[in-house]
Motif scaffolding. Structure first.
Motif, short mmCIF file in Angstrom:
data_model
loop_
_atom_site.label_atom_id
_atom_site.label_comp_id
_atom_site.label_asym_id
_atom_site.label_seq_id
_atom_site.Cartn_x
_atom_site.Cartn_y
_atom_site.Cartn_z
N GLU A 1 7.26 -42.81 -28.90
CA GLU A 1 7.87 -42.97 -30.48
C GLU A 1 8.23 -44.30 -30.45
O GLU A 1 7.78 -45.37 -30.38
N GLY A 2 7.79 -44.85 -31.94
CA GLY A 2 7.50 -45.58 -32.60
C GLY A 2 8.99 -46.77 -33.12
O GLY A 2 9.90 -45.61 -33.25
N LYS A 3 8.92 -47.67 -32.85
CA LYS A 3 10.50 -48.84 -33.01
C LYS A 3 10.18 -49.88 -33.28
O LYS A 3 10.64 -50.15 -34.11
N TYR A 4 8.95 -50.79 -33.71
CA TYR A 4 9.03 -52.02 -33.99
C TYR A 4 7.66 -52.05 -35.22
O TYR A 4 6.42 -50.88 -34.72
N ALA B 1 7.41 -57.14 -36.71
CA ALA B 1 8.01 -57.03 -35.41
C ALA B 1 7.42 -57.87 -34.00
O ALA B 1 7.57 -58.42 -33.00
N VAL B 2 6.27 -57.20 -34.12
CA VAL B 2 5.05 -56.83 -32.79
C VAL B 2 4.54 -58.53 -32.84
O VAL B 2 4.34 -58.89 -32.00
N SER B 3 4.07 -58.99 -33.32
CA SER B 3 3.65 -59.99 -33.98
C SER B 3 3.73 -61.18 -33.62
O SER B 3 3.79 -62.25 -33.12
N HIS B 4 5.72 -60.72 -34.02
CA HIS B 4 6.61 -62.12 -33.95
C HIS B 4 7.00 -61.85 -32.44
O HIS B 4 6.84 -63.20 -31.32
N MET B 5 6.76 -61.30 -31.66
CA MET B 5 6.84 -60.87 -30.20
C MET B 5 5.94 -61.50 -29.09
O MET B 5 6.53 -61.81 -28.12
N LEU B 6 4.96 -60.88 -29.42
CA LEU B 6 3.50 -61.78 -28.95
C LEU B 6 3.04 -62.57 -29.35
O LEU B 6 1.78 -63.26 -28.56
N GLY B 7 3.06 -62.95 -30.33
CA GLY B 7 2.36 -64.67 -31.16
C GLY B 7 1.19 -63.99 -31.22
O GLY B 7 0.04 -64.77 -31.41
N PRO C 1 0.00 -45.89 -33.03
CA PRO C 1 0.94 -46.50 -33.33
C PRO C 1 1.23 -45.61 -34.20
O PRO C 1 0.34 -44.97 -34.86
N VAL C 2 2.60 -44.56 -34.69
CA VAL C 2 3.04 -43.39 -35.76
C VAL C 2 2.75 -44.08 -36.78
O VAL C 2 2.91 -45.77 -36.88
N ARG C 3 3.18 -43.57 -38.03
CA ARG C 3 3.56 -44.40 -39.55
C ARG C 3 4.33 -43.93 -39.73
O ARG C 3 5.22 -42.23 -39.16
N ASN C 4 5.47 -44.52 -40.91
CA ASN C 4 6.80 -44.15 -40.76
C ASN C 4 6.00 -43.12 -42.48
O ASN C 4 5.56 -43.29 -42.63
N ASP C 5 7.82 -43.52 -42.90
CA ASP C 5 7.04 -42.29 -44.62
C ASP C 5 6.40 -42.88 -45.20
O ASP C 5 5.59 -42.61 -46.02
N ALA C 6 6.79 -44.51 -45.18
CA ALA C 6 5.74 -45.05 -45.98
C ALA C 6 4.16 -45.80 -45.33
O ALA C 6 3.98 -46.25 -46.42
N TYR D 1 5.51 -49.53 -33.68
CA TYR D 1 4.67 -49.19 -32.28
C TYR D 1 6.00 -48.75 -31.07
O TYR D 1 6.94 -49.47 -31.58
N SER D 2 5.56 -48.74 -29.81
CA SER D 2 6.61 -48.17 -29.47
C SER D 2 6.99 -48.77 -28.27
O SER D 2 6.24 -50.11 -28.29
N ASP D 3 8.16 -49.65 -27.08
CA ASP D 3 8.09 -50.01 -26.23
C ASP D 3 6.54 -49.96 -24.60
O ASP D 3 5.91 -51.36 -24.67
N GLU D 4 5.80 -48.87 -25.17
CA GLU D 4 4.80 -49.18 -24.18
C GLU D 4 3.43 -49.24 -24.87
O GLU D 4 2.52 -49.89 -24.22
#
Length: 306
Positions: free
Chosen positions: A5-8, A12-18, A36-41, A46-49
């Motif tokens: 399940e996607g969350k980020y 956001a992922v780029s910021h978390m991981l550099g 990664p799954v895609r939202n409606d847009a 990205y999920s936690d995994e």
């Protein structure tokens, strides 16, 4: 390929991981490691995994692996990154050491190789050598001395570790301005895993290693030291009964090479309640921290001479 399940979003992922967003997209496209799954847009989520896997890959790249090599490690053993994140480094090294020992004592070479692959995917070479392979080596020796395993077990485990350590030793590139080290077992010694381990540690630091191993007469070692222009002679002793032989070898080498220094260690030496004043200045210690201090002291003296 990992899905969840996607969350980020990618920002956001780029910021978390550099990791730049363009790099994240390239990794996904080229190596198909996550999906990664895609939202409606149409934006990635990205999920936690996914984040755990990307963080692991980024750590390997930062340690010197190419992204391709890191992906190969990831796919080789189907490592569970969620459980690894939850475990402390100490728990992980102890678990891998136990698993490796079990595999070796049951003649399971493939399982032993998987343990090593996992170890090198998680930790630096220094940590694998000192905290995992070192622990396995000591346990194998202790079990053999106590009669709890056969010579066949001991030989299989020692041969496996010897081959792996030998390959690692050859893989490192030395620096010509650093000390040149000759590695040789003390007279009468039949086990050289400890010698190999510290040789790899020194080569990781950039030193050139001339590896002789076991069974070389002290007179030949003394001549080889002079011929090769060696700065340091590294020798190890696993049996206390060979310590005096080691001392005599050092004396013979010094007679022909008065400017050479020595590094000594090994299980037999470590079991001594006290070490003679003759040998004490050359002891490298038991832990990685002691090894680091010894190397730093050596380099200070060596670079001053240069």
């Amino acid at each position: 390929m990992s899905t969840a399940e996607g969350k980020y979003n990618i920002k956001a992922v780029s910021h978390m991981l550099g990791i730049p967003p363009g790099t994240l997209r390239a990794w996904e496209r080229r190596y198909d490691i996550i999906d990664p799954v895609r939202n409606d847009a149409g934006h990635r989520l990205y999920s936690d995994e996914h984040v755990a896997i990307l963080r692991w890959l980024a750590d390997k790249v930062n340690r010197g692996f190419t992204i391709g090599q890191a992906v190969d490690l990831l796919e080789a053993d189907n490592i569970s990154y969620v459980s690894e994140v939850q475990q402390s480094p100490e728990d992980q090294t102890a678990r891998i050491a136990d698993d490796l020992l079990f595999a070796l004592l049951h003649f399971q070479e493939d399982e032993a190789q998987k343990c090593l692959n996992q170890a090198f995917s998680l930790f630096t070479v220094d940590k694998v050598i000192t905290e995992i392979l070192g622990a396995v080596m000591v346990n194998v020796g202790a079990l053999w001395e106590e009669g709890k395993i056969t010579i066949a077990h001991e030989h299989f485990a020692s041969y496996f570790l010897h081959v792996k350590l030998g390959t690692m030793l050859q893989a490192q590139i030395p620096q010509p301005y650093l000390p040149k080290v000759m590695a040789v077992c003390a007279p009468g010694e039949e086990h050289e895993l400890g010698l190999l381990m510290f040789s790899i540690f020194l080569k990781q630091k950039g030193m050139q290693i001339i590896y002789l191993g076991q069974g070389v007469p002290p007179s030949d070692v003394a001549s080889a030291v002079k011929e090769a222009g060696v700065d340091v002679v590294l020798t190890t002793c696993t049996m206390q009964g060979n310590i005096r032989r080691m001392e005599k070898m050092i004396e013979e080498i010094e007679q022909k090479n008065p400017n050479v220094t020595f590094a000594i260690g090994g299980y037999g030496l470590n079991q001594q309640a006290t070490v003679s004043s003759r040998l004490a200045p050359f002891v490298i210690g038991r832990t990685k921290e002691e090894w680091e201090r010894w190397v730093n002291d050596l380099l200070k003296v060596h670079l001053k001479k240069k």
